[in-house]
Design an enzyme around this catalytic site. Structure first.
Site, PDB file in Angstrom:
ATOM      1  N   HIS A 173       0.866  -1.230  -0.117  1.00 47.56           N
ATOM      2  CA  HIS A 173       0.117   0.138  -0.054  1.00 47.56           C
ATOM      3  C   HIS A 173       0.816   1.334   0.054  1.00 47.56           C
ATOM      4  O   HIS A 173       0.742   2.285  -0.700  1.00 47.56           O
ATOM      5  CB  HIS A 173      -0.767  -0.066   1.241  1.00 47.56           C
ATOM      6  CG  HIS A 173      -1.625   1.297   1.403  1.00 47.56           C
ATOM      7  ND1 HIS A 173      -3.073   1.285   1.041  1.00 47.56           N
ATOM      8  CD2 HIS A 173      -1.315   2.590   1.996  1.00 47.56           C
ATOM      9  CE1 HIS A 173      -3.476   2.422   1.329  1.00 47.56           C
ATOM     10  NE2 HIS A 173      -2.490   3.301   2.101  1.00 47.56           N
ATOM     11  N   GLU A 174       2.113   1.212   0.626  1.00 47.66           N
ATOM     12  CA  GLU A 174       2.639   2.489   0.849  1.00 47.66           C
ATOM     13  C   GLU A 174       3.638   2.688  -0.372  1.00 47.66           C
ATOM     14  O   GLU A 174       3.675   4.013  -1.000  1.00 47.66           O
ATOM     15  CB  GLU A 174       3.701   2.191   2.256  1.00 47.66           C
ATOM     16  CG  GLU A 174       2.845   2.277   3.527  1.00 47.66           C
ATOM     17  CD  GLU A 174       2.007   3.413   3.517  1.00 47.66           C
ATOM     18  OE1 GLU A 174       2.186   4.714   3.319  1.00 47.66           O
ATOM     19  OE2 GLU A 174       0.869   3.399   4.470  1.00 47.66           O
ATOM     20  N   HIS A 228       1.481   4.217  -3.109  1.00 52.01           N
ATOM     21  CA  HIS A 228       1.278   5.838  -2.838  1.00 52.01           C
ATOM     22  C   HIS A 228       2.539   6.328  -3.617  1.00 52.01           C
ATOM     23  O   HIS A 228       2.244   7.524  -4.292  1.00 52.01           O
ATOM     24  CB  HIS A 228       1.283   6.118  -1.464  1.00 52.01           C
ATOM     25  CG  HIS A 228       0.149   6.458  -0.723  1.00 52.01           C
ATOM     26  ND1 HIS A 228      -0.893   6.706  -1.166  1.00 52.01           N
ATOM     27  CD2 HIS A 228      -0.423   5.599   0.559  1.00 52.01           C
ATOM     28  CE1 HIS A 228      -2.052   6.555  -0.466  1.00 52.01           C
ATOM     29  NE2 HIS A 228      -1.660   5.897   0.653  1.00 52.01           N
ATOM     30  N   GLU A 238      -6.479   6.459  -1.236  1.00 47.57           N
ATOM     31  CA  GLU A 238      -6.241   5.518  -0.379  1.00 47.57           C
ATOM     32  C   GLU A 238      -6.646   4.141  -0.988  1.00 47.57           C
ATOM     33  O   GLU A 238      -6.337   3.084  -1.088  1.00 47.57           O
ATOM     34  CB  GLU A 238      -7.019   5.498   0.894  1.00 47.57           C
ATOM     35  CG  GLU A 238      -6.304   6.567   1.710  1.00 47.57           C
ATOM     36  CD  GLU A 238      -4.777   6.374   2.212  1.00 47.57           C
ATOM     37  OE1 GLU A 238      -4.521   5.356   2.456  1.00 47.57           O
ATOM     38  OE2 GLU A 238      -4.111   7.366   2.020  1.00 47.57           O
TER      39      GLU A 238
HETATM   40 ZN    ZN Z   1      -2.428   5.254   2.490  1.00 46.85          ZN
END
Ligand code: ZN
Length: 282
Positions: free
Chosen positions: A131-132, A135, A203
């Site tokens: 997830h990171e 980004h 997100e």
């Molecule tokens: Zn996030």
């Protein structure tokens, strides 16, 4: 309209077109995005912030923990291609009970040790890392800074139209109280209406991309669902009304992850068939 102002209009149109064309890029999901900030200067800023964080925070010293988290991050970053792979990826693990991890442009990952209390095995921690990393590869920081500048510009224009120029106290309608009320209201609505849904969208996008990243690296994507169940059980943030917060609520995250699982499982099985079976031990 005289020909001079027509020419002006055309010129302004051309300049705007050039600016927008220069700032148009797309995320790994193929979503078009507007990124008007300089990637190089954002990366330089974040390299400085990372150095400062290293100098001023209590970092985890335990080599076992460092190796464990680095093993997972390496496995995920190792599957990236092109510019994403060429970035100087760097990680800091801060000794802090908060359940948190974040990234800065240019491939700087910061994990707080509290994350280990909810990410209970390598697959769950890989869900966080995926997830990171997403980004960063989706250039979310640049997009967000661009959006924030544009909304600030919009608030300024609106306030000037309604109450006159705040830098000019002789301006016809200027009323300082009314002006500060309008600035306040405009920022709140700008935040709720423009920036919050936008970061919720980022997100969700990071969830989608991250799930594919972890699976491609050989981590079991089904564990991302367990991770979010752990998160929900451990925190009160799920009680914040979803429309006010920057994060999609845990429930809607889990639902959308479940719908992505077939695609992720396909990548996971392909990775296993190629012999990608990470074995990162806490
Ligand atoms: Zn996030």
């Amino acid at each position: 309209m005289n020909s001079l102002s027509k020419l002006h209009k055309h010129l302004i149109g051309l300049v705007l077109l050039a600016v927008f064309a220069a700032g148009c890029s797309s995320t790994p999901t193929g979503r078009r995005q507007l990124t008007l900030k300089s990637d190089a200067s954002l990366a330089a800023d974040s390299a400085r912030a990372m150095a400062q964080l290293r100098a001023t925070s209590a970092l985890v010293k335990d080599q076992g923990t460092i190796d464990y988290i680095a093993c997972i991050a390496d496995a995920i970053v190792g599957t990236l291609e092109g510019e994403d792979a060429e970035m100087y990826w760097e990680m800091a693990i801060v000794n802090n009970p908060e359940v948190n991890a974040f990234v800065m442009p240019g491939g700087k990952i910061v994990a707080k040790s509290g994350i280990l209390s909810v990410a209970k095995n390598q697959h769950q921690l890989a869900a966080v890392m995926g997830h990171e990393v997403a980004h960063v590869t989706a250039n979310h920081a640049n997009e967000r800074a661009t959006r924030s500048d544009l909304s600030q510009f919009g608030i300024e224009v609106l306030a000037r139209v309604l109450v006159g120029d705040r830098t000019n106290y002789y301006s016809r309608n200027y009323d300082p109280n009314m002006a500060s009320g309008i600035y306040g209201a405009a920022s709140t609505f700008g935040q709720m209406g423009l920036l919050n849904p936008f970061s919720r969208m980022q997100e969700s996008e990071a969830d989608d991309i991250g799930l594919l990243y972890m699976a491609r690296a050989g981590f079991d994507p089904r564990e991302s669902v367990t991770l979010w169940q752990n998160m929900n059980a451990s925190s009160d943030t799920s009680k914040i009304p979803e429309f006010l917060s920057t994060h999609p609520s845990g429930e809607s995250r889990i639902e959308s992850m479940v719908s992505q699982l077939p695609e992720a499982l396909k990548l996971y099985n392909e990775a296993k068939a190629e012999g990608l079976e990470p074995n990162c031990q806490p």
